[in-house]
Design a protein around this motif. Structure first.
Motif, mmCIF file in Angstrom:
data_model
loop_
_atom_site.group_PDB
_atom_site.id
_atom_site.type_symbol
_atom_site.label_atom_id
_atom_site.label_comp_id
_atom_site.label_asym_id
_atom_site.label_seq_id
_atom_site.Cartn_x
_atom_site.Cartn_y
_atom_site.Cartn_z
ATOM 1 N N HIS A 1 0.048 -3.265 31.674
ATOM 2 C CA HIS A 1 0.057 -2.578 30.385
ATOM 3 C C HIS A 1 1.464 -2.539 29.773
ATOM 4 O O HIS A 1 1.632 -2.714 28.565
ATOM 5 N N LYS A 26 -6.569 -7.424 27.600
ATOM 6 C CA LYS A 26 -7.342 -6.404 26.881
ATOM 7 C C LYS A 26 -8.627 -6.042 27.621
ATOM 8 O O LYS A 26 -9.104 -4.917 27.526
ATOM 9 N N SER A 76 6.232 -2.709 25.016
ATOM 10 C CA SER A 76 5.967 -3.872 25.866
ATOM 11 C C SER A 76 7.301 -4.409 26.338
ATOM 12 O O SER A 76 8.185 -4.668 25.525
ATOM 13 N N TRP A 85 2.683 -6.981 29.294
ATOM 14 C CA TRP A 85 1.979 -8.198 28.894
ATOM 15 C C TRP A 85 2.316 -8.633 27.473
ATOM 16 O O TRP A 85 2.393 -9.839 27.183
ATOM 17 N N GLU A 86 2.545 -7.688 26.564
ATOM 18 C CA GLU A 86 2.827 -8.071 25.181
ATOM 19 C C GLU A 86 4.213 -8.686 25.018
ATOM 20 O O GLU A 86 4.501 -9.332 24.000
ATOM 21 N N PRO A 99 -4.290 -15.355 26.830
ATOM 22 C CA PRO A 99 -3.852 -14.066 26.290
ATOM 23 C C PRO A 99 -4.976 -13.065 26.088
ATOM 24 O O PRO A 99 -4.717 -11.918 25.721
ATOM 25 N N HIS A 114 3.795 -12.761 32.504
ATOM 26 C CA HIS A 114 4.029 -13.531 31.278
ATOM 27 C C HIS A 114 3.413 -14.921 31.386
ATOM 28 O O HIS A 114 2.854 -15.432 30.405
ATOM 29 N N PHE A 118 4.707 -12.465 23.981
ATOM 30 C CA PHE A 118 4.698 -12.992 22.618
ATOM 31 C C PHE A 118 6.051 -12.841 21.929
ATOM 32 O O PHE A 118 6.235 -13.337 20.821
ATOM 33 N N ARG A 119 6.990 -12.151 22.570
ATOM 34 C CA ARG A 119 8.347 -12.174 22.052
ATOM 35 C C ARG A 119 9.043 -13.479 22.453
ATOM 36 O O ARG A 119 9.910 -13.967 21.740
#
Length: 478
Positions: free
Chosen positions: A395, A350, A472, A398-399, A346, A339, A402-403
């Protein structure tokens, strides 16, 4: 006598008052952090106290040139984002030019090459160049836009002085078509550069001009030694490259702004010397030093490796399994490190997960931008693939960053809010190349990529365009 007359009421009042003031400071700090995403005390310390103790960084120079047709808005936004020299930049003649010969496409933008020309003039020239005819010729050569004119000028300088180190540097960078040839030129530059450097050391205190000449000769020597280490790394002599980098960092410790430690990190990862990598991170992953994608993502990679060592094949990390049993301490540390890295840049995940296709990295990068992500993934993707389960952990998690930071342009968590000017700067640094084609025609581009790999040595980019799907996972979700 005064202290002896103080009553307990005084101490009680003093304690209450100090506690009240501390509470007000705490509330104000909390309010400032919630509204602006930064610590007020830290901001004041960095902005006002560090300059007083000599810790302020020099202001970045504004870019001097822009590509044709650029809008006035771009001109105003560009100076807000400092552009850095790519520590792992490729060789123009031996790597960039070979790509252009095969594809017919220019791998570097005009803006990127113009920045390199400014760097060369800053590193390799000084006010005393008029005293040596060969240096005068090279001063003009660095300003030339035509590569053939630069190469011709380098040979003219060598005719005037066979020990012109900067002429050998130019030939190594631009005329040599293989890394072996480049290394030969750099060895000649090293021999000439060391001789000139010793002469400059003996007379640097005579005048300000001699001091400027010593700085220039130091820049040349450091540049040549670094590129020789990179040649050894590319030719498979990795231990030799590591030794050269360590010696260079010990010999010139004040030149840490050149980020030689990032070259060292990549070479140590190739050796799988993870304990040495951790030692380098312990020194350079410091709150007072500038961060980079290499620093943040390498730290995350080591934490992911600590987790993968505890997994028993064929079991892998998954959000469902972690939700049932909870996260271990090592997994929490790994997720937090990922994180942190994703908050800093960011764009990197990808590329590491091959959701976006890679192009050749530019000669300059923008910290936290897409250009830095390309440069990092280009050299470090193989290290992530080597550690079983590291990419899977990335995978899955990582998203989740953004929470925690739903509005990264307005508010940050561990870093300042994400700069809004990066898109404009990256557009000047990165060519359009093949990214769009790869997503539109994946099967055709797979065939093209294989044909390219057989004709020119380029570390492979993405050919698998299937989008990764899945949940995520964040630490706060469990």
């Amino acid at each position: 006598m005064f202290l002896s007359t103080l009553t307990p009421k005084f101490y009680f009042a003093l304690t209450v008052t100090s506690s009240f003031i501390s509470g007000l400071i705490f509330v104000f700090e909390w309010w400032h952090f919630r509204k602006y995403g930064t610590s007020f005390i830290e901001q004041v310390s960095v902005s006002h106290l560090r300059p007083l103790i000599g810790g302020a960084e020099s202001s970045p120079p504004a870019p001097a040139a822009f590509s044709a047709g650029e809008s006035e808005t771009s001109r105003q936004n560009m100076p807000e984002c400092k552009v850095w020299r790519n520590p792992l930049n490729l060789f123009r003649g031996a790597e960039y030019s070979r790509y252009m010969w095969v594809t017919g496409k220019e791998p570097l933008t005009y803006y990127d090459m113009n920045l390199s020309a400014q760097d060369h003039q800053s590193f390799f020239t000084c006010d005393t160049d008029a005293l040596r005819p060969s240096d005068t010729v090279m001063q003009k050569a660095w300003r030339e836009r035509n590569p053939q004119a630069r190469i011709k000028a380098a040979y003219q300088a060598l005719e005037l002085n066979n020990d012109c180190a900067t002429a050998y540097v130019l030939l190594a960078e631009e005329e040599a078509t293989t890394i072996v040839d480049a290394e030969k030129y750099f060895k000649q530059a090293l021999k000439a550069g060391e001789m000139i450097y010793r002469k400059s050391q003996n007379c640097h205190s005579q005048s300000p001009q001699h001091e400027a000449q010593l700085r220039r000769d130091t820049n040349v020597l450091v540049y040549v030694k670094r590129r020789l280490a990179m040649c050894a790394r590319k030719l498979g002599r990795i231990r030799e490259a590591v030794k050269m980098m360590r010696d260079l960092m010990k010999e010139f410790p004040l030149l840490s702004m050149l980020n030689i430690h990032e070259n060292l990190l990549e070479a140590l990862l190739e050796l799988q010397a993870y304990a040495d990598v951790q030692a380098v991170l312990a020194k350079y992953d410091d709150i007072s030093l500038p961060k980079s994608a290499a620093i943040c993502y390498t730290a995350a990679l080591l934490k992911a490796r600590a987790v993968s060592e505890r997994w028993v094949f064929p079991f892998r990390f998954s959000p469902e399994t972690a939700s049932r049993r909870g996260l271990s301490t090592a997994e929490i540390n790994a997720v937090e490190a990922i994180h942190r890295a994703v908050e800093f840049n960011p764009h990197v995940p990808k590329y590491l997960l091959e959701m976006k296709s890679l192009v050749l990295p530019p000669e300059h990068i923008l910290k936290r931008g897409d250009s830095e992500a390309v440069a990092y993934a280009f050299f470090h993707l193989q290290h992530w693939k080597r550690i079983e389960g590291a990419l899977n952990l990335l995978h899955c998690t990582w998203e989740g960053t953004f929470r925690m930071i739903p509005y990264p342009l307005e508010k940050g968590h561990l870093f300042y809010p994400y700069p809004s000017c990066t898109e404009t700067a990256d557009r000047e640094l990165l060519p359009t190349m093949l990214a769009l084609l790869t997503h539109q025609f994946p099967e055709l581009m797979v065939v093209f990529a294989k044909a390219m790999a057989s004709r020119v040595w380029i570390p492979s980019g993405s050919t698998d365009c299937s989008w990764w799907m899945g949940c995520s996972l964040g630490v706060g979700d469990l």
